[in-house]
Structure formats: structure tokens, C-alpha cells
Design a protein around this motif. Structure first.
Motif, PDB file in Angstrom:
ATOM      1  N   GLY A  32      21.412  41.519  39.095  1.00  0.00           N
ATOM      2  CA  GLY A  32      21.990  40.347  38.462  1.00  0.00           C
ATOM      3  C   GLY A  32      23.457  40.589  38.156  1.00  0.00           C
ATOM      4  N   LEU A  33      24.188  39.506  37.916  1.00  0.00           N
ATOM      5  CA  LEU A  33      25.620  39.596  37.622  1.00  0.00           C
ATOM      6  C   LEU A  33      25.976  38.784  36.380  1.00  0.00           C
ATOM      7  N   ILE A  34      26.956  39.283  35.636  1.00  0.00           N
ATOM      8  CA  ILE A  34      27.622  38.466  34.623  1.00  0.00           C
ATOM      9  C   ILE A  34      29.109  38.487  34.954  1.00  0.00           C
ATOM     10  N   LEU A  35      29.670  37.312  35.190  1.00  0.00           N
ATOM     11  CA  LEU A  35      31.095  37.208  35.444  1.00  0.00           C
ATOM     12  C   LEU A  35      31.848  37.336  34.117  1.00  0.00           C
ATOM     13  N   THR A  36      32.908  38.125  34.127  1.00  0.00           N
ATOM     14  CA  THR A  36      33.672  38.379  32.893  1.00  0.00           C
ATOM     15  C   THR A  36      35.160  38.279  33.223  1.00  0.00           C
ATOM     16  N   GLU A  37      35.646  37.060  33.310  1.00  0.00           N
ATOM     17  CA  GLU A  37      37.036  36.858  33.704  1.00  0.00           C
ATOM     18  C   GLU A  37      37.993  37.237  32.563  1.00  0.00           C
ATOM     19  N   HIS A  38      39.172  37.712  32.947  1.00  0.00           N
ATOM     20  CA  HIS A  38      40.155  38.194  31.974  1.00  0.00           C
ATOM     21  C   HIS A  38      40.735  37.060  31.133  1.00  0.00           C
ATOM     22  N   MET A  39      40.704  37.266  29.814  1.00  0.00           N
ATOM     23  CA  MET A  39      41.395  36.377  28.885  1.00  0.00           C
ATOM     24  C   MET A  39      42.173  37.244  27.900  1.00  0.00           C
ATOM     25  N   ASP A  40      43.411  37.571  28.274  1.00  0.00           N
ATOM     26  CA  ASP A  40      44.286  38.354  27.406  1.00  0.00           C
ATOM     27  C   ASP A  40      45.344  37.423  26.821  1.00  0.00           C
ATOM     28  N   ILE A  41      44.985  36.810  25.719  1.00  0.00           N
ATOM     29  CA  ILE A  41      45.906  35.886  25.039  1.00  0.00           C
ATOM     30  C   ILE A  41      47.149  36.662  24.592  1.00  0.00           C
TER      31      ILE A  41
END
Length: 255
Positions: A32-41
Motif C-alpha cells: 500500500g501507499l500513502i502519498l505525502t507531498e511536501h508542504m514547507d510553509i
């Protein structure tokens, strides 16, 4: 089924991988996969390492299933806690992975962070910053790649040795336990048996201090990296007495 809980697709500034490629590879590996896109505010370079959650869910909701979940990798800094929390509360992420990519506004990928400083100085700065952020970001699910600095440190020996920084590391682990935050086993540096042995000490210590759950992640930015040495990460968790989990609807599911 194993879950790779740290995946970046084209929504992340540093990835060109299409979601179709990720799905194809996961099916091949039966994981299985969990997508974890970058959010560097507040990243120093304008419009880098951020994405539109609205567009993310609009584009990827149709792919969501029991084997593919939608998360976020939230870069932690003291000056954007509230903004980060608002994003997490507004959108239905399955999983929130908290990371340290910058220290005092400097990306630790860059040589500038290390210039004129000893390994002891830069690593201590990194861990102090991580502890401060962990105390502020109580709404994350897991703390990512505690050994991230060792990827990029400009020293002859950039390895993270637990004994050299145990006072800082122990405080971080205790805080994670107190706040019910999991610890990620990140396999990005598992090409070296020395790195595996060194980082395993931290997970053993996590268990000794009361930690019980970990997430597993390859930190993939390319199709070929997906699932990288997850079996070794799972064995490491087992050997340390830790349970491997993935998150769905912000709740841990046991692997």
C-alpha cells in the motif's frame, strides 16, 4: 500488507513521478501507499515546496482506496505552526508526517548550513530545533527521518551516532511518546549496514522510553525507489518491540 508511508509525486517540488507510476509499482510489489507531498510553509525560495491541497484532493481523490491514501509531509518551523494547523484541519488528510528540513530558515540540504560549524554544532542545532517544533506541532501523526541531517552533512563522518547526542535524542523521543506521535523508520539511508545499525539504536531507545508504534517510509521521489527495503524496516521494528502502522483517516492501522 506493508504500507510505504512516505511517497512524493509531481505535487512535490522535487518530484516528477506521476501517480500512475506509483500505483503501478505498488501493485507490482503488492504494498500500500500513502502519498505525502511536501508542504514547507515559508520556504525561503518563493513557491517552492508547497502545493494546493484543494487541487491535490481534486486531482487524486479518484485514486484513493484501501491501498492508496492521501497524506502530507508538513515541514515544521516555529513561525508557521498556526498556518500549518489550519491546513490540516481544513482538508481530509489520512496522514500527517512532520519533518525538519530547515533550521533557522536555512535548508540543511545546503552547504551554507554547515559552513564554519563543527558537526557537533550543526547536529545540536538540528535536534534543538526539532524538539522545539515537536512541542509545537502536537497535531502530526509521525515524526519523519530523525536522521535526515546525515544525508547532507558536510563532514568526513556524517553518521548520526546516538551516544554522541543522546541527551537531545532522548528528549525528542520522550516528547513523541508524551504526545502520542509515532516515529518513522525511513529507509532512504539503508544502503549502508553501518547506517542501519546506528539508527536502530534510536528505535530501541524509543521503545525503552515508552514508544510503541512506527511508520515505514522509503521517501520515494521516483518509481524505482518505492518500497525500498521496507522489509528490513519492518524487521527492525519487530526486533525493537515496535509495531509498524500506517494511518487512515488520521488513525493508526496495524500492519
Amino acid at each position: 500488507m506493508l504500507f510505504d508511508s512516505h511517497i512524493h509525486t509531481e505535487f512535490s517540488t522535487d518530484s516528477k513521478m506521476w501517480i500512475s507510476e506509483a500505483i503501478e509499482k505498488a501493485e507490482e510489489l503488492n504494498i500500500g501507499l500513502i502519498l505525502t507531498e511536501h508542504m514547507d510553509i515559508n520556504y525561503p525560495e518563493k513557491d517552492s515546496f508547497i502545493f494546493s491541497p484543494e487541487e491535490y484532493f481534486k486531482e487524486y481523490e479518484k485514486y484513493k482506496s484501501n491501498k492508496l491514501l492521501l497524506g502530507i509531509e508538513l515541514g515544521m518551523q516555529p513561525n508557521c505552526v498556526l498556518e500549518g494547523k489550519k491546513i490540516i484541519e481544513k482538508y481530509p488528510f489520512d496522514y500527517v508526517l512532520g519533518s525538519i528540513h530547515l533550521v533557522d530558515g536555512i535548508d540543511i540540504y545546503l552547504e551554507n548550513y554547515y559552513k564554519g560549524r563543527s558537526k557537533k554544532e550543526t547536529f545540536e542545532m538540528y535536534f534543538k530545533f526539532m524538539l522545539d517544533c515537536l512541542n509545537a506541532y502536537t497535531f502530526i501523526d509521525s515524526l519523519a527521518h530523525i536522521d535526515y541531517i546525515s544525508r547532507y552533512a558536510r563532514y568526513d563522518d556524517s553518521e548520526l551516532i546516538y551516544e554522541d547526542f543522546y541527551e537531545y535524542i532522548d528528549e525528542i523521543l520522550k516528547t513523541a511518546v508524551q504526545k502520542n506521535i509515532a516515529l518513522e523508520i525511513n529507509t532512504r539511508r539503508f544502503e549502508s549496514n553501518k547506517s542501519i545499525r546506528n539508527v536502530q539504536k534510536i528505535y530501541k531507545r524509543f521503545y525503552e522510553l515508552g514508544g510503541r508504534i512506527v511508520t515505514l517510509g522509503s521517501d520515494s521521489h521516483q518509481k524505482g525507489q518505492i518500497g525500498y527495503k521496507l522489509d528490513i524496516a519492518k524487521d527492525m521494528a519487530d526486533s525493537c518491540g515496535l509495531k509498524a502502522v500506517y494511518y487512515k483517516n488520521r488513525k493508526p492501522e496495524y500492519i
